[in-house]
Design a protein around this motif. Structure first.
Motif, PDB file in Angstrom:
ATOM      1  N   SER A   2       0.831  -1.204   0.000  1.00  0.00           N
ATOM      2  CA  SER A   2       0.000   0.000   0.000  1.00  0.00           C
ATOM      3  C   SER A   2       0.862   1.248   0.000  1.00  0.00           C
ATOM      4  O   SER A   2       1.976   1.264   0.510  1.00  0.00           O
ATOM      5  CB  SER A   2      -0.918   0.000   1.225  1.00  0.00           C
ATOM      6  N   GLN A   3       0.317   2.296  -0.600  1.00  0.00           N
ATOM      7  CA  GLN A   3       1.030   3.564  -0.702  1.00  0.00           C
ATOM      8  C   GLN A   3       0.705   4.454   0.499  1.00  0.00           C
ATOM      9  O   GLN A   3      -0.422   4.451   0.998  1.00  0.00           O
ATOM     10  CB  GLN A   3       0.646   4.283  -1.997  1.00  0.00           C
ATOM     11  N   PRO A   4       1.664   5.242   0.966  1.00  0.00           N
ATOM     12  CA  PRO A   4       1.390   6.134   2.097  1.00  0.00           C
ATOM     13  C   PRO A   4       0.426   7.243   1.704  1.00  0.00           C
ATOM     14  O   PRO A   4       0.430   7.698   0.557  1.00  0.00           O
ATOM     15  CB  PRO A   4       2.763   6.694   2.438  1.00  0.00           C
ATOM     16  N   ILE A   5      -0.377   7.683   2.651  1.00  0.00           N
ATOM     17  CA  ILE A   5      -1.235   8.834   2.394  1.00  0.00           C
ATOM     18  C   ILE A   5      -0.405  10.109   2.409  1.00  0.00           C
ATOM     19  O   ILE A   5      -0.696  11.068   1.697  1.00  0.00           O
ATOM     20  CB  ILE A   5      -2.383   8.898   3.428  1.00  0.00           C
ATOM     21  N   LEU A   6       0.674  10.110   3.211  1.00  0.00           N
ATOM     22  CA  LEU A   6       1.570  11.264   3.314  1.00  0.00           C
ATOM     23  C   LEU A   6       3.002  10.771   3.158  1.00  0.00           C
ATOM     24  O   LEU A   6       3.422   9.838   3.850  1.00  0.00           O
ATOM     25  CB  LEU A   6       1.413  11.961   4.661  1.00  0.00           C
ATOM     26  N   ASP A   7       3.728  11.399   2.237  1.00  0.00           N
ATOM     27  CA  ASP A   7       5.105  10.980   1.969  1.00  0.00           C
ATOM     28  C   ASP A   7       5.987  12.228   1.890  1.00  0.00           C
ATOM     29  O   ASP A   7       5.966  12.959   0.900  1.00  0.00           O
ATOM     30  CB  ASP A   7       5.168  10.198   0.659  1.00  0.00           C
ATOM     31  N   VAL A  24      14.472  15.466   6.807  1.00  0.00           N
ATOM     32  CA  VAL A  24      13.551  14.538   7.461  1.00  0.00           C
ATOM     33  C   VAL A  24      12.712  13.799   6.428  1.00  0.00           C
ATOM     34  O   VAL A  24      12.138  14.404   5.519  1.00  0.00           O
ATOM     35  CB  VAL A  24      12.635  15.283   8.448  1.00  0.00           C
ATOM     36  N   ASP A  25      12.627  12.474   6.570  1.00  0.00           N
ATOM     37  CA  ASP A  25      11.731  11.639   5.777  1.00  0.00           C
ATOM     38  C   ASP A  25      10.625  11.128   6.694  1.00  0.00           C
ATOM     39  O   ASP A  25      10.898  10.697   7.822  1.00  0.00           O
ATOM     40  CB  ASP A  25      12.461  10.436   5.177  1.00  0.00           C
ATOM     41  N   LEU A  26       9.379  11.172   6.211  1.00  0.00           N
ATOM     42  CA  LEU A  26       8.250  10.678   7.002  1.00  0.00           C
ATOM     43  C   LEU A  26       7.220  10.089   6.054  1.00  0.00           C
ATOM     44  O   LEU A  26       6.686  10.785   5.192  1.00  0.00           O
ATOM     45  CB  LEU A  26       7.625  11.818   7.816  1.00  0.00           C
ATOM     46  N   ARG A  27       6.948   8.798   6.217  1.00  0.00           N
ATOM     47  CA  ARG A  27       5.940   8.109   5.411  1.00  0.00           C
ATOM     48  C   ARG A  27       4.835   7.649   6.350  1.00  0.00           C
ATOM     49  O   ARG A  27       5.069   6.844   7.245  1.00  0.00           O
ATOM     50  CB  ARG A  27       6.548   6.923   4.664  1.00  0.00           C
ATOM     51  N   VAL A  28       3.622   8.159   6.132  1.00  0.00           N
ATOM     52  CA  VAL A  28       2.492   7.868   7.009  1.00  0.00           C
ATOM     53  C   VAL A  28       1.481   7.027   6.240  1.00  0.00           C
ATOM     54  O   VAL A  28       0.989   7.445   5.181  1.00  0.00           O
ATOM     55  CB  VAL A  28       1.830   9.165   7.514  1.00  0.00           C
ATOM     56  N   MET A  29       1.167   5.851   6.762  1.00  0.00           N
ATOM     57  CA  MET A  29       0.240   4.950   6.090  1.00  0.00           C
ATOM     58  C   MET A  29      -1.211   5.288   6.471  1.00  0.00           C
ATOM     59  O   MET A  29      -1.487   5.773   7.571  1.00  0.00           O
ATOM     60  CB  MET A  29       0.555   3.502   6.458  1.00  0.00           C
ATOM     61  N   ARG A  30      -2.114   5.000   5.563  1.00  0.00           N
ATOM     62  CA  ARG A  30      -3.525   5.339   5.729  1.00  0.00           C
ATOM     63  C   ARG A  30      -4.151   4.585   6.904  1.00  0.00           C
ATOM     64  O   ARG A  30      -3.844   3.423   7.152  1.00  0.00           O
ATOM     65  CB  ARG A  30      -4.269   5.002   4.432  1.00  0.00           C
ATOM     66  N   ASN A  31      -5.040   5.289   7.627  1.00  0.00           N
ATOM     67  CA  ASN A  31      -5.781   4.713   8.755  1.00  0.00           C
ATOM     68  C   ASN A  31      -4.868   4.133   9.829  1.00  0.00           C
ATOM     69  O   ASN A  31      -5.116   3.052  10.374  1.00  0.00           O
ATOM     70  CB  ASN A  31      -6.780   3.662   8.275  1.00  0.00           C
ATOM     71  N   THR A  32      -3.803   4.876  10.116  1.00  0.00           N
ATOM     72  CA  THR A  32      -2.913   4.528  11.219  1.00  0.00           C
ATOM     73  C   THR A  32      -2.769   5.728  12.143  1.00  0.00           C
ATOM     74  O   THR A  32      -3.148   6.849  11.785  1.00  0.00           O
ATOM     75  CB  THR A  32      -1.512   4.118  10.726  1.00  0.00           C
ATOM     76  N   VAL A 211       1.293   7.364  23.858  1.00  0.00           N
ATOM     77  CA  VAL A 211       2.011   7.087  22.606  1.00  0.00           C
ATOM     78  C   VAL A 211       2.233   5.596  22.427  1.00  0.00           C
ATOM     79  O   VAL A 211       1.989   5.026  21.352  1.00  0.00           O
ATOM     80  CB  VAL A 211       3.349   7.848  22.576  1.00  0.00           C
ATOM     81  N   MET A 212       2.715   4.935  23.467  1.00  0.00           N
ATOM     82  CA  MET A 212       3.023   3.518  23.362  1.00  0.00           C
ATOM     83  C   MET A 212       1.771   2.658  23.246  1.00  0.00           C
ATOM     84  O   MET A 212       1.787   1.600  22.624  1.00  0.00           O
ATOM     85  CB  MET A 212       3.857   3.073  24.568  1.00  0.00           C
ATOM     86  N   ASP A 213       0.674   3.114  23.829  1.00  0.00           N
ATOM     87  CA  ASP A 213      -0.566   2.330  23.803  1.00  0.00           C
ATOM     88  C   ASP A 213      -1.296   2.390  22.470  1.00  0.00           C
ATOM     89  O   ASP A 213      -1.896   1.398  22.047  1.00  0.00           O
ATOM     90  CB  ASP A 213      -1.524   2.806  24.901  1.00  0.00           C
ATOM     91  N   ILE A 214      -1.268   3.544  21.800  1.00  0.00           N
ATOM     92  CA  ILE A 214      -2.172   3.713  20.656  1.00  0.00           C
ATOM     93  C   ILE A 214      -1.470   3.835  19.307  1.00  0.00           C
ATOM     94  O   ILE A 214      -2.132   3.792  18.267  1.00  0.00           O
ATOM     95  CB  ILE A 214      -3.099   4.934  20.847  1.00  0.00           C
ATOM     96  N   SER A 215      -0.151   3.977  19.281  1.00  0.00           N
ATOM     97  CA  SER A 215       0.546   4.236  18.006  1.00  0.00           C
ATOM     98  C   SER A 215       0.758   2.953  17.211  1.00  0.00           C
ATOM     99  O   SER A 215       1.086   1.902  17.767  1.00  0.00           O
ATOM    100  CB  SER A 215       1.901   4.890  18.264  1.00  0.00           C
ATOM    101  N   ASP A 216       0.615   3.068  15.913  1.00  0.00           N
ATOM    102  CA  ASP A 216       1.030   1.991  15.006  1.00  0.00           C
ATOM    103  C   ASP A 216       2.507   2.144  14.668  1.00  0.00           C
ATOM    104  O   ASP A 216       3.236   1.154  14.590  1.00  0.00           O
ATOM    105  CB  ASP A 216       0.197   2.034  13.722  1.00  0.00           C
ATOM    106  N   THR A 217       2.921   3.394  14.463  1.00  0.00           N
ATOM    107  CA  THR A 217       4.308   3.707  14.139  1.00  0.00           C
ATOM    108  C   THR A 217       4.736   4.920  14.949  1.00  0.00           C
ATOM    109  O   THR A 217       3.936   5.830  15.170  1.00  0.00           O
ATOM    110  CB  THR A 217       4.471   4.019  12.640  1.00  0.00           C
ATOM    111  N   ILE A 218       6.001   4.916  15.381  1.00  0.00           N
ATOM    112  CA  ILE A 218       6.551   6.045  16.126  1.00  0.00           C
ATOM    113  C   ILE A 218       7.830   6.501  15.433  1.00  0.00           C
ATOM    114  O   ILE A 218       8.701   5.696  15.126  1.00  0.00           O
ATOM    115  CB  ILE A 218       6.876   5.670  17.581  1.00  0.00           C
ATOM    116  N   THR A 219       7.905   7.792  15.179  1.00  0.00           N
ATOM    117  CA  THR A 219       9.132   8.406  14.677  1.00  0.00           C
ATOM    118  C   THR A 219       9.757   9.209  15.810  1.00  0.00           C
ATOM    119  O   THR A 219       9.111  10.082  16.383  1.00  0.00           O
ATOM    120  CB  THR A 219       8.842   9.336  13.481  1.00  0.00           C
ATOM    121  N   VAL A 220      11.005   8.885  16.135  1.00  0.00           N
ATOM    122  CA  VAL A 220      11.725   9.593  17.184  1.00  0.00           C
ATOM    123  C   VAL A 220      12.670  10.585  16.521  1.00  0.00           C
ATOM    124  O   VAL A 220      13.491  10.210  15.682  1.00  0.00           O
ATOM    125  CB  VAL A 220      12.534   8.626  18.074  1.00  0.00           C
TER     126      VAL A 220
END
Length: 254
Positions: A2-7, A24-32, A211-220
């Motif tokens: 699947s393609q990211p909604i935000l790239d 900075v690179d940030l790829r955000v997947m849909r419905n995450t 953050v730890m409970d609800i995130s699918d992905t975390i960028t530090v």
């Protein structure tokens, strides 16, 4: 795949000689739920500003649904389906909850947005949308209260509602639980989790438990760069995160 909604690719932001973001690179997947964390000064809010058009890019590209938006103004990005809340609550304090949401809904219609103080303010053309947002945020009982009379937690929820009134596909939330008590934090956490059902959430949040409970992905982030990216478990176990970001806050360890 699947393609990211935000790239976002190689995003750079300079203020004079100071470089706040350095490629900075940030790829955000849909419905995450994609959280961005890091120490103070890491560049988190600056990244939000560049992604949403609050400030212009110095260099790099930002693609939303496959469309380049890096050169677009913030209101143009809102019309495409990008919305955000801010770290400091920004409401119309003398308007009611209903009126705040109506103004936000009218704001995505440019010709109407110029006249939101006119008689159209008295005519609720967005009643169904407003009612659904109020139910989602558990604010129905406050619909006719002036926003300045709401509790801090209710104001923070209303600000999320104003972003939702733009009917976004992706919503950026900057410290949505800031200043809240425990009960309000739990309510906001549930609201954010519920948003994932029909849109994408990008979150800056200081509360590591949330953050730890609800995130699918975390960028530090650290010093304007991406330090680590992964699932909550991957982030918890990364030694670089422990060293850079007070590891006990993230891992629960010493």
């Amino acid at each position: 795949m699947s393609q990211p909604i935000l790239d976002a690719r190689n995003v750079v932001k300079r203020y004079g000689r100071f470089q706040a973001l350095s490629g900075v690179d940030l790829r955000v997947m849909r419905n995450t739920i994609h959280s961005v964390i890091g120490p103070n000064g890491a560049g988190k809010t600056t990244l939000f500003h560049t992604l949403t058009g609050t400030v212009p890019l110095t260099a790099g590209s930002i693609s939303f649904n496959g469309k380049e938006v890096g050169g677009m103004a913030d209101h143009e990005r809102v019309q495409l389906g990008m919305a955000r809340s801010f770290q400091v609550t920004s409401l119309f304090p003398t308007l009611t909850v209903r009126e705040n949401l109506r103004v936000a809904a009218q704001g995505i219609q440019p010709r109407k947005a110029l006249h939101f103080w006119s008689k159209s303010l008295l005519h609720d053309a967005h009643a169904e949308l407003i009612e659904s947002i109020l139910a989602r945020l558990e604010l129905t009982h406050c619909i006719d209260r002036v926003s300045s009379q709401l509790s801090h937690g209710q104001q923070r929820r209303l600000e999320v509602g104003m972003a939702l009134a733009a009917k976004p596909q992706i919503i950026f939330l900057d410290e949505p639980t800031s200043g809240m008590g425990i009960d309000d934090i739990d309510a906001m956490k549930a609201i954010i989790q519920g948003l994932r059902a029909d849109l994408t959430v990008v979150l800056i949040e200081h509360n590591m438990g949330i953050v730890m409970d609800i995130s699918d992905t975390i960028t530090v982030m650290q010093l304007g760069r991406v330090l680590v990216e992964g699932t909550p478990e991957q982030v918890k176990s990364d030694d670089r995160v422990r060293q850079a970001y007070l590891g006990n806050m993230i891992t629960g360890g010493g």
